[in-house]
Design an enzyme around this catalytic site. Sequence first.
Site, PDB file in Angstrom:
ATOM      1  N   ASP A  55       0.892  -1.115  -0.065  1.00 33.95           N
ATOM      2  CA  ASP A  55       0.046   0.096  -0.028  1.00 33.95           C
ATOM      3  C   ASP A  55       0.996   1.202   0.059  1.00 33.95           C
ATOM      4  O   ASP A  55       2.283   1.156   0.098  1.00 33.95           O
ATOM      5  CB  ASP A  55      -0.902  -0.119   1.325  1.00 33.95           C
ATOM      6  CG  ASP A  55      -2.051   0.696   1.208  1.00 33.95           C
ATOM      7  OD1 ASP A  55      -2.343   1.511   0.351  1.00 33.95           O
ATOM      8  OD2 ASP A  55      -3.068   0.792   2.204  1.00 33.95           O
TER       9      ASP A  55
ATOM     10  N   GLU B 267       2.563   5.167  -3.971  1.00 30.98           N
ATOM     11  CA  GLU B 267       2.338   6.317  -4.880  1.00 30.98           C
ATOM     12  C   GLU B 267       3.820   6.935  -5.014  1.00 30.98           C
ATOM     13  O   GLU B 267       4.041   7.279  -6.408  1.00 30.98           O
ATOM     14  CB  GLU B 267       1.497   7.239  -4.686  1.00 30.98           C
ATOM     15  CG  GLU B 267       0.014   6.559  -4.617  1.00 30.98           C
ATOM     16  CD  GLU B 267      -0.348   5.759  -3.420  1.00 30.98           C
ATOM     17  OE1 GLU B 267      -1.123   4.618  -3.825  1.00 30.98           O
ATOM     18  OE2 GLU B 267       0.013   6.051  -2.524  1.00 30.98           O
TER      19      GLU B 267
ATOM     20  N   ASP C 177      -9.432   3.730  -1.385  1.00 26.42           N
ATOM     21  CA  ASP C 177     -10.249   4.012  -0.392  1.00 26.42           C
ATOM     22  C   ASP C 177     -11.593   4.502  -0.603  1.00 26.42           C
ATOM     23  O   ASP C 177     -11.686   5.945  -0.502  1.00 26.42           O
ATOM     24  CB  ASP C 177      -9.402   5.034   0.540  1.00 26.42           C
ATOM     25  CG  ASP C 177      -8.226   4.341   1.134  1.00 26.42           C
ATOM     26  OD1 ASP C 177      -8.046   3.128   1.150  1.00 26.42           O
ATOM     27  OD2 ASP C 177      -7.099   5.173   1.442  1.00 26.42           O
TER      28      ASP C 177
END
Length: 981
Positions: free
Chosen positions: A553, A556, A630
């Site tokens: 996770d 980015e 999310d």
Amino acid sequence: MARSSRRLSDWTFSSITVVILLLLASCTVAVKHHDFKRCEQSGFCKRNRELADSMTEKGGPDSSPYHLDSASIKFKDGQLDGSIVKTLHDNEAVKLPLTITFLERGNVRVTIDEEKRKKGEIELRHGSVARKERYNEAGAWALTGAGLQSQKSSSLRKVSKDLSEVTWGPEGRFKATIRHAPFGMEFWSGDEKHVVLNGRGFMNLEHWRPKVDKPVADENATAETAAAPSEDESTWWEESFGGNTDSKPKGPESVAMDITFPGYGHVFGLAEHAGPLSLKQTRGGDGNYDQPYRMYNSDIFEYELDSPMTLYGSIPFLQAHKKDSTVGVFWLNAAETWVDITKSSHGGNPLTLGLSGGVVDTQTHWMSESGLLDVFVMLGPTPQELSKSYGELTGYTQLPASFSLGYHQCRWNYVSDEDVKDVDRKFDKHNIPYDVIWLDIEYTDDKQYFTWDPHTFPDPISMEKQLDETERKLVVIIDPHIKNKGGYTVDEELKSKGLAVKNKENNIFEGWCWPGSSHWIDAFNPAARAWWKTLFTYDRFKGTMNNVWLWNDMNEPSVFNGPEITMPRDNIHYGNWEHRDVHNINGMTFHNATYHALLERKKGEVLRPFILTRSFYAGSQRSSAMWTGDNQANWDHLAVSIPMILNQGVSGYPFAGADVGGFFGNPSKELQTRWYQAGVFYPFMRGHAHIDTRRREPYLLGEPYTGIMAQAIRLRYALFPAWYTAFHEASTDGYPIVRAQYYVHPEDEKGFAIDDQFYLGSTGLLAKPVTTEGAESVDIYLAGSENYYDYFDYTIYTGGSKSHRIHAPLDKIPLLMQGGHIIPRKDRPRKSSGLMRWDPYSLVVVLDSNTQATGSLYVDDGETFDYEQGAFIHRKFVFADGELSSTNLGTKGSKTAQYLKAMKDVTVEKIIVVNAPASWSDVNEVSVTGEGIKGTASAELIYHAAAGDKAAWAVIRNPRTSIGADWTVSLPKTADAKSEL
């Protein structure tokens, strides 16, 4: 997993922490737009949009300063090399090396570089150590090397002084015309033009120039003596946003080009965005966006819907589609990229965009901050061919471990190993199958990855062993930020070995994420990837077994105190590339490193890794699944999950899902139930929830909701053979796993914009989830001439481009079967997919109007790579002329015989024939012949006559045929049967 103030409670409260807490104070508000740029706040996007406006006002590309030097053209073996000259206002010439490669499948690669930067003949500002070249390594990460061979039989001819033409492809079917002055290209198939580069003159390569400090203007100068207005340089040399300043040591270096699709009214792709499948226009107007589609991988907190705003991943691949033709472009650039889309109509009413007989052209404008101008043009001509072409270039979806197709149960966070064990037992108590349970960051000791909290997870091995008893798996989260803490071995090694990302001063970069002060592994560095492998071995990552897999996770990367919640653009990666050059690839380098690390956890144990990533780029499909991040527990987010997942398939990354139930908030019982019914048709199905939400495991809702959700999950498991076969097709041909209406029916214009229903692989199964509160029916559109049949009760719905209202009370999933297909499934419910391995199969044969049907099945061990040596079963099923046959589609390998021997007792226990002919009503048995059957055997046939609006159907019980063998089931050739069949 999003940012949340609750997770920051254990940080050291320095002044910077207070700032971050203020920034992230609430989980209840929507996306903070002020955290993220709009085009007018992004210097290069604003400049290129203004250039486009200027060229449009001038009426065409004739004033474009880019000209191909005819004398520079060289052509050999399908590759054209030359030099484009950019003429400046002072008549200075900038040389831009050009390479055009004509590839197989009707593809073309056009690459434009900059000579001065390529040769390193530039000066960097601020003492930067950054590379002087334009970033030229995106292909090393995104491309596989396949599909890049030039077609040596292609030919070049000079049409005129300023026009060249290249023909290539089968029988010279494809043609590219190259305009020299100004430079531009048109791509033709036969007599039809499909793609145009720089047809509007928006091409722009911002060349290097030294920064010249201009003299202060003379306040006393008259209008006659004042200098002529110059270009706005305010964002050329540095740019500030949100309190951060980007130093831009190389100055402006953006690349841009317009790409037009004549006659194409719909474009798809550009994952990832939360909007409709058919992309909207972006230059304003009723129902359109006023911003370009942005691709700049970002941690977007509670993202908004129906927006071109960037999300977590970027795939700059776009398909244009019209009736019976699909073409595409792949813009190979890892930097921040914006894409404008406009449409124009001609030959009809200009206000109706082609709906009144006119032809629609779709015009796109691509703008990237840095790097090469590197674009692939693909001439299709079908969606399937385009999927294959793109898959050849960037890689096909890795055939996943079979457990990953099952249901995944997750939340932030299961609080202890005993909590996990209790959830595991309760799924069994309520007879709900599942395959994987997940742990978020709270399992770690003080947010230190590769550790376990000694108080809440003191015995992870016992937890994993309990899961292993029912062949279930555990997934744990590990992110790219490493806690900056003395004595933490992982961070000490990261620093001492020099494997972390550096700041613009070339020192180790420090930012803030879940652990507080953190460093980031630089997975562009081969040494960092080699070190990363050592951390996952069982003796190093203690407390893990071979049923533990990974969740990457925040890659980015998410940096809580960074510009736009990410890393500064002038950070330095391996090879001295700036972060601006590689941003969108960053997440892929990390999950790729994790994939290869999991392959080498133990010598001699090679299992197919499972990894979930949030950030991705073209090529990520080779090693991971993704999810849409999310989302929120509301009906709109349920509805948008469908076009988002369909678009992932169009974009070549089909192993996709969305958080079932919604990550933020508490869904109503109705919403959660409907979301599970939709989620069983996500290629990746995971229930997930925020730490502040109520517990919502399916067994907690009570009846009738628990029973309905359990029924939906069991449907997922019954269709496991169909799912796995669809994944195999994705892994070999690049096809989406769930397919949009236009993809399956490319000739049916009424269905091109439909994005709330979809097909499962090649099975003919058509699903239309209920996504509206209180709805008890849906309208479903049926293309093609064949009839469709309700999956559960065989109600008949006529095809022929018609819409039908389907009754869908809460316990009903609208699911139809198109005539002409054979669907494999398994009908014995088990606790997990691993326990179904040796169960027999059922085949559902849905006859078409000609009493025919076809289908396929792919099977392997679901966990190793033995299939690469032939350890698999691949069968083709055909029903025609009163016979159902199974024939081999596979090729033999060194492990084929061994695998077939192991599978010889796995049989077909039941064949269900929908739309069975009335003449079968007098047939009581069928004959069975084939491998492993002595002579001719018989099997019982039970016929059920048509009733009302429900089709007739028949069941052939226990034909005793091996799933891996050749066999034929034949109906008696009675006179009546012959005439009807």
